[in-house]
Design a protein around this motif. Structure first.
Motif, short mmCIF file in Angstrom:
data_model
loop_
_atom_site.label_atom_id
_atom_site.label_comp_id
_atom_site.label_asym_id
_atom_site.label_seq_id
_atom_site.Cartn_x
_atom_site.Cartn_y
_atom_site.Cartn_z
N SER A 142 -20.06 1.39 -35.83
CA SER A 142 -21.36 2.25 -35.48
C SER A 142 -20.82 3.82 -35.07
N LEU A 143 -19.74 3.84 -34.87
CA LEU A 143 -19.18 5.36 -34.39
C LEU A 143 -18.70 6.18 -35.43
N ARG A 144 -18.15 5.34 -36.70
CA ARG A 144 -17.60 6.12 -37.67
C ARG A 144 -18.24 7.39 -38.16
N GLU A 145 -19.59 7.65 -38.36
CA GLU A 145 -20.11 8.70 -38.84
C GLU A 145 -20.04 9.71 -37.93
N ASP A 146 -19.86 9.64 -36.66
CA ASP A 146 -19.49 10.62 -35.65
C ASP A 146 -18.17 11.04 -35.30
N LEU A 147 -17.28 10.54 -36.03
CA LEU A 147 -15.81 10.83 -35.95
C LEU A 147 -15.12 11.11 -37.27
N PRO A 148 -15.42 12.33 -38.03
CA PRO A 148 -15.20 12.66 -39.25
C PRO A 148 -13.38 12.65 -39.44
N ASP A 149 -12.76 12.66 -38.20
CA ASP A 149 -11.09 12.54 -38.45
C ASP A 149 -10.57 11.30 -38.37
N LEU A 150 -11.42 10.11 -38.16
CA LEU A 150 -11.00 8.87 -38.00
C LEU A 150 -10.68 8.27 -39.35
N ARG A 151 -9.55 8.02 -39.92
CA ARG A 151 -9.39 7.51 -41.22
C ARG A 151 -9.48 6.07 -41.08
N GLU A 152 -8.70 5.41 -40.12
CA GLU A 152 -8.67 3.94 -40.19
C GLU A 152 -8.79 3.15 -38.80
N VAL A 153 -9.62 2.11 -38.99
CA VAL A 153 -9.64 1.19 -37.91
C VAL A 153 -8.78 -0.05 -38.21
N VAL A 154 -7.81 -0.38 -37.23
CA VAL A 154 -7.13 -1.49 -37.56
C VAL A 154 -7.46 -2.62 -36.76
N VAL A 155 -7.35 -3.87 -37.17
CA VAL A 155 -7.89 -4.72 -36.22
C VAL A 155 -6.70 -5.64 -35.67
N VAL A 156 -6.34 -6.07 -34.50
CA VAL A 156 -5.27 -6.77 -33.99
C VAL A 156 -5.86 -8.29 -33.38
N GLY A 157 -5.15 -9.09 -33.87
CA GLY A 157 -5.77 -10.53 -33.47
C GLY A 157 -6.66 -11.02 -34.35
N ASP A 158 -7.49 -12.00 -33.60
CA ASP A 158 -8.45 -12.83 -34.44
C ASP A 158 -9.78 -12.03 -34.26
N GLY A 159 -10.56 -12.22 -35.33
CA GLY A 159 -11.51 -11.53 -35.78
C GLY A 159 -11.45 -10.76 -36.93
N THR A 160 -12.61 -10.11 -37.45
CA THR A 160 -12.72 -9.35 -38.70
C THR A 160 -13.10 -7.95 -38.52
N GLY A 161 -12.69 -7.13 -39.05
CA GLY A 161 -13.10 -5.61 -39.01
C GLY A 161 -14.24 -5.32 -40.06
N GLY A 162 -14.29 -6.41 -41.06
CA GLY A 162 -15.23 -6.20 -42.14
C GLY A 162 -14.51 -5.33 -43.11
N GLU A 163 -15.29 -4.81 -44.27
CA GLU A 163 -14.69 -4.17 -45.19
C GLU A 163 -14.06 -2.63 -44.65
N GLU A 164 -14.67 -2.21 -43.85
CA GLU A 164 -14.26 -0.84 -43.37
C GLU A 164 -12.81 -0.65 -42.51
N ALA A 165 -12.25 -2.02 -42.16
CA ALA A 165 -11.05 -2.19 -41.30
C ALA A 165 -9.84 -2.85 -41.90
N LEU A 166 -8.77 -2.52 -41.33
CA LEU A 166 -7.71 -3.38 -42.07
C LEU A 166 -7.20 -4.21 -40.74
N SER A 167 -6.48 -5.32 -41.17
CA SER A 167 -5.84 -6.15 -40.43
C SER A 167 -4.62 -5.71 -40.04
N TRP A 168 -4.02 -6.02 -38.93
CA TRP A 168 -2.56 -5.66 -38.28
C TRP A 168 -1.63 -6.04 -39.58
N GLU A 169 -1.49 -7.08 -40.05
CA GLU A 169 -0.66 -7.58 -41.22
C GLU A 169 -0.93 -6.73 -42.37
N GLU A 170 -2.15 -6.35 -42.91
CA GLU A 170 -2.41 -5.22 -43.95
C GLU A 170 -1.89 -4.09 -43.82
#
Length: 263
Positions: A142-170
């Motif tokens: 919900s914040l990505r449109e307001d943060l033009p410098d943010l390139r990546e969101v990386v998710v640590v642990g259980d759960g999924t970040g959806g198509e716009e995020a990477l897992s820790w392992e990825e």
């Protein structure tokens, strides 16, 4: 470069002459601990255990992945993580690559995050999948449109970040075939370089970012070692959030200067 207000040349010379400023970047201390006590316990996270050598190896791989994704000196990497082993590895990786660590307490939500991440111009942020039944990847979507410098969101642990995020392992998969060689080829950070950006609570106004260099953080932690007569046989118990200044020092830095684990 981040704006700083360094002491006068005379005062800086005094800090160096008395040993307060040791002119070694923080990453050097992890490397030393891994060389001197490779099999010694460094991190206790619930039923997980990491030795100094394991922290160094994982941090090197993560530093190579950060570098390959364009992170370098003065770039901000934020993390809004609870007290987990990955926070230790991530902080040390940021130190290795010469970037700026920006820990954010897990209770912050949209208003504070827009301000902090926007002002810091964060490039990559690491978040939990779910923590205390809250959906962090959903918040960041919900914040990505307001943060033009943010390139990546990386998710640590259980759960999924959806198509716009990477897992820790990825994210780690992008480290390349020889992470150690990649990191070894990086320029060593200047010990006077800003390496930590930590925001105040913002209870009476917008949060304010405090800046630390390698030299100032090393001094702060060695002052605790001296004050409490700590050595490598001690265990550092850290109940404070690792995204608060107490947790940053006691969990992410002090054990690697001391050669003692935190739990």
């Amino acid at each position: 470069m981040w704006p700083t207000h360094p002491p006068s040349a005379e005062l800086a010379a005094q800090y160096r002459a008395c040993g307060a400023w040791r002119d070694r970047p923080l990453g050097r201390y992890l490397e030393r601990a891994a060389a001197v006590w490779p099999g010694a316990l460094a991190v206790v996270d619930s039923d997980r255990r990491l030795t100094f050598a394991e922290v160094d190896r994982q941090a090197t791989a993560l530093a190579a992945a950060l570098h390959r994704r364009g992170i370098g000196q003065d770039d901000v990497v934020s993390f809004q993580l609870p007290n987990v082993a990955e926070a230790v590895v991530l902080f040390q990786a940021i130190m290795k690559v010469g970037a700026v660590a920006n820990p954010i307490v897990p209770i912050y939500r949209g208003h504070e995050l827009r301000f902090i991440l926007g002002q810091a111009r964060t490039k990559i942020v690491f978040v939990p999948g779910r923590h205390r039944d809250f959906d962090y990847p959903g918040l960041y979507r919900s914040l990505r449109e307001d943060l033009p410098d943010l390139r990546e969101v990386v998710v640590v642990g259980d759960g999924t970040g959806g198509e716009e995020a990477l897992s820790w392992e990825e994210f780690l998969d992008s480290a390349g075939p020889d992470p150690a060689a990649t990191v070894l080829a990086l320029p060593e950070p200047d010990p006077d370089q800003v390496c930590l950006l930590l925001y105040t609570s913002g209870t009476t106004a917008d949060p304010k970012g405090a800046l630390h260099s390698h030299n100032t953080l090393v001094f702060e932690n060695f002052s605790m070692i001296d004050q409490f007569a700590l050595n490598e046989r001690d265990v550092i118990f850290n109940p404070s959030p690792v995204t608060h200044v107490t947790g940053v020092n006691c969990a992410l830095i002090l054990p690697f200067l001391l050669g003692a684990p935190w739990s």
